[in-house]
Design a protein around this motif. Sequence first.
Motif, PDB file in Angstrom:
ATOM      1  N   ARG A   1     -29.080  16.545 -52.984  1.00 37.77           N
ATOM      2  CA  ARG A   1     -28.079  15.504 -52.786  1.00 37.77           C
ATOM      3  C   ARG A   1     -27.830  14.775 -54.100  1.00 37.77           C
ATOM      4  N   PHE A   2     -26.561  14.470 -54.343  1.00 36.25           N
ATOM      5  CA  PHE A   2     -26.205  13.661 -55.521  1.00 36.25           C
ATOM      6  C   PHE A   2     -24.859  13.010 -55.278  1.00 36.25           C
ATOM      7  N   ALA A   3     -24.756  11.736 -55.655  1.00 34.42           N
ATOM      8  CA  ALA A   3     -23.497  11.004 -55.530  1.00 34.42           C
ATOM      9  C   ALA A   3     -23.292  10.141 -56.766  1.00 34.42           C
ATOM     10  N   TYR A   4     -22.051  10.080 -57.221  1.00 34.34           N
ATOM     11  CA  TYR A   4     -21.662   9.099 -58.223  1.00 34.34           C
ATOM     12  C   TYR A   4     -21.282   7.819 -57.484  1.00 34.34           C
TER      13      TYR A   4
ATOM     14  N   ARG B   1     -25.700  20.390 -64.278  1.00 30.51           N
ATOM     15  CA  ARG B   1     -26.429  19.297 -64.933  1.00 30.51           C
ATOM     16  C   ARG B   1     -27.696  18.930 -64.166  1.00 30.51           C
ATOM     17  N   LEU B   2     -27.652  19.046 -62.852  1.00 30.45           N
ATOM     18  CA  LEU B   2     -28.857  18.820 -62.045  1.00 30.45           C
ATOM     19  C   LEU B   2     -29.875  19.932 -62.285  1.00 30.45           C
ATOM     20  N   LEU B   3     -29.415  21.168 -62.325  1.00 25.50           N
ATOM     21  CA  LEU B   3     -30.317  22.285 -62.583  1.00 25.50           C
ATOM     22  C   LEU B   3     -30.944  22.179 -63.973  1.00 25.50           C
ATOM     23  N   ALA B   4     -30.168  21.654 -64.924  1.00 23.26           N
ATOM     24  CA  ALA B   4     -30.673  21.508 -66.298  1.00 23.26           C
ATOM     25  C   ALA B   4     -31.632  20.348 -66.452  1.00 23.26           C
ATOM     26  N   GLY B   5     -31.661  19.435 -65.476  1.00 20.71           N
ATOM     27  CA  GLY B   5     -32.489  18.235 -65.594  1.00 20.71           C
ATOM     28  C   GLY B   5     -31.788  17.113 -66.319  1.00 20.71           C
ATOM     29  N   GLU B   6     -30.502  17.275 -66.604  1.00 16.64           N
ATOM     30  CA  GLU B   6     -29.732  16.228 -67.284  1.00 16.64           C
ATOM     31  C   GLU B   6     -29.409  15.087 -66.326  1.00 16.64           C
ATOM     32  N   LEU B   7     -29.280  15.425 -65.052  1.00 16.52           N
ATOM     33  CA  LEU B   7     -29.126  14.436 -63.987  1.00 16.52           C
ATOM     34  C   LEU B   7     -30.311  14.557 -63.036  1.00 16.52           C
TER      35      LEU B   7
END
Length: 211
Positions: free
Chosen positions: A22-25, A58-64
């Motif tokens: 889950r991710f939300a701006y 970006r989530l997979l990269a760990g940036e988020l």
Amino acid sequence: MFFYAEGIVVAEAWMLQVQGLRFAYPECAVLQSLSFTSPAGLVLVRGDESSGKTTLLRLLAGELAPQGGRIALQGGTRGAGHTFWADPRSAEWDKLTAQAWLDGLPARYPGWDATALTAHIDGFALQEHLAKPFYALSTGSKRKVLMAGALASGAPLTLIDEPVGGLDKPSVAYLARALAQVAGQSGRVVVVAHYEALPGVPWSTVVYLPG
């Protein structure tokens, strides 16, 4: 909102696993309970504009940081040496020449393949652009440099965003061949975010983000 993944997935052979992500701006929710599993090979993340493709990378990269769920990479932790992510929209390397940026990659990636890099430089017709700083490269040339580095990195988790932006037809054709070759590498997942499938590319898994 719903998500699904399809492809050839063998439970005991998974390499990348996403569960309930889950991710939300502040202004909108982007990913709601996304789950998929992929073996080694190529993962296509499909979706329209603003569906969350780049956010997922970006989530997979760990940036988020995810706001729920988990991401697991079998055989290694995500991070330095294990994950390749170079955002084509970034101005981070503007003052570096393409050659200098590429020269800095082998020390960061234990699986670096110099022979593959040479092939990608030839395949993408990059030789004449290597001495140029990134700010002087066209959109297509910048993406080709980044993809040459990504494909040669050997990183167990390799992330490529919107690969064909600004590319000419011969470069798109070479990209399809290069991805097909990478698909046969064991111990590696290459995740590509694009709005449609690239002809001739043997995707192991397709993840659809409807937006």
